[in-house]
Scaffold this motif. Structure first.
Motif, PDB file in Angstrom:
ATOM      1  N   THR A 146       0.822  -1.216   0.000  1.00 43.96           N
ATOM      2  CA  THR A 146       0.000   0.000   0.000  1.00 43.96           C
ATOM      3  C   THR A 146       0.852   1.260   0.000  1.00 43.96           C
ATOM      4  N   ARG A 147       1.898   1.277   0.862  1.00 42.33           N
ATOM      5  CA  ARG A 147       2.746   2.472   0.943  1.00 42.33           C
ATOM      6  C   ARG A 147       3.471   2.713  -0.384  1.00 42.33           C
ATOM      7  N   GLU A 148       4.011   1.626  -0.966  1.00 40.32           N
ATOM      8  CA  GLU A 148       4.725   1.769  -2.247  1.00 40.32           C
ATOM      9  C   GLU A 148       3.774   2.279  -3.331  1.00 40.32           C
ATOM     10  N   GLY A 150       1.056   4.022  -2.888  1.00 40.48           N
ATOM     11  CA  GLY A 150       0.744   5.425  -2.599  1.00 40.48           C
ATOM     12  C   GLY A 150       1.831   6.357  -3.078  1.00 40.48           C
ATOM     13  N   VAL A 151       3.109   5.981  -2.856  1.00 38.66           N
ATOM     14  CA  VAL A 151       4.229   6.804  -3.310  1.00 38.66           C
ATOM     15  C   VAL A 151       4.228   6.914  -4.824  1.00 38.66           C
ATOM     16  N   ARG A 152       4.010   5.782  -5.512  1.00 33.86           N
ATOM     17  CA  ARG A 152       3.975   5.784  -6.985  1.00 33.86           C
ATOM     18  C   ARG A 152       2.862   6.700  -7.499  1.00 33.86           C
ATOM     19  N   MET A 153       1.686   6.604  -6.867  1.00 32.67           N
ATOM     20  CA  MET A 153       0.557   7.437  -7.296  1.00 32.67           C
ATOM     21  C   MET A 153       0.871   8.921  -7.054  1.00 32.67           C
ATOM     22  N   ALA A 154       1.528   9.190  -5.909  1.00 30.44           N
ATOM     23  CA  ALA A 154       1.873  10.580  -5.600  1.00 30.44           C
ATOM     24  C   ALA A 154       2.878  11.145  -6.590  1.00 30.44           C
ATOM     25  N   LEU A 155       3.740  10.284  -7.123  1.00 33.53           N
ATOM     26  CA  LEU A 155       4.747  10.724  -8.092  1.00 33.53           C
ATOM     27  C   LEU A 155       4.209  10.762  -9.520  1.00 33.53           C
ATOM     28  N   GLY A 156       2.910  10.459  -9.669  1.00 33.25           N
ATOM     29  CA  GLY A 156       2.289  10.620 -10.991  1.00 33.25           C
ATOM     30  C   GLY A 156       2.026   9.335 -11.754  1.00 33.25           C
ATOM     31  N   ARG A 159      -3.082   4.587 -12.795  1.00 40.33           N
ATOM     32  CA  ARG A 159      -3.638   3.354 -12.185  1.00 40.33           C
ATOM     33  C   ARG A 159      -3.251   2.119 -12.988  1.00 40.33           C
TER      34      ARG A 159
END
Length: 201
Positions: A146-148, A150-156, A159
């Motif tokens: 989940t954390r990984e 989330g980081v990927r989604m935050a970096l653009g 899905r």
């Protein structure tokens, strides 16, 4: 003597004594030595249930009477002859069951159909359990990452990219398992098809 006489089918003669006459030869059946006195045509009765079996015919004694099989070749309608056959085959109060060859084959086919239905049902249940297991494994993996994610989604990351990243590690094992399953199913289908085809020869 008469109790030791034995008739065998043509396929049995070819299998047991391929390059010589079977008449006069001895063999052991039910722990008793018997002498082949004749060779008869194959009946085909056990073709489906025991395709590799050979047929042998002996005299009937009291202990064998209840389990004996009597084959009758009828030129007319066998159903009309069933009463006469039953009367002629009755031994010391044992009333035999009379079946035509076709009804015997139909019974064997019915047993095979039931077996195939049970196997198909079990296969369906196994497939559903496998899918449930794959779903659970993917859910667990996503929860662990989940954390990984989330980081990927935050970096653009899109899905679709995240989904591909999660599924990529399971693509090879899943594809290998599916391929082996299809190959084994095809082999099993070929075996069943050969058995059914042999029964109609």
């Amino acid at each position: 003597g008469e109790q030791d006489a034995l008739l065998i089918s043509e396929s049995a003669a070819r299998k047991l004594w391929p390059s010589q006459s079977a008449v006069g030869k001895s063999c052991l059946i039910a722990q008793r030595a018997r002498t082949v006195t004749g060779v008869v045509k194959d009946s085909g009765v056990n073709l489906m249930s025991h395709p590799g079996s050979v047929e042998a015919y002996t005299t009937i004694d009291d202990k064998d009477a209840a389990n004996a099989t009597i084959l009758v070749h009828a030129t007319s309608n066998p159903a009309q002859m069933s009463a006469a056959i039953r009367a002629a085959a009755t031994l010391r109060g044992t009333v035999p069951l009379v079946f035509s060859f076709q009804s015997s084959i139909d019974r064997q086919m019915d047993t095979m159909r039931k077996t195939v239905t049970i196997v198909a049902s079990l296969g369906s249940i196994a497939s559903q359990l496998a899918l449930l297991g794959i779903f659970g494994l993917l859910s667990f993996t996503v929860a662990q990452r989940t954390r990984e994610i989330g980081v990927r989604m935050a970096l653009g990351a899109r899905r679709l990219d995240v989904l591909q990243c999660v599924l990529a590690q399971y693509a090879l094992p899943f594809g290998t398992g599916a391929g082996l399953g299809v190959a084994l199913a095809a082999a099993a289908a070929r075996v069943v098809r050969n058995q059914i085809g042999r029964a109609h020869v």
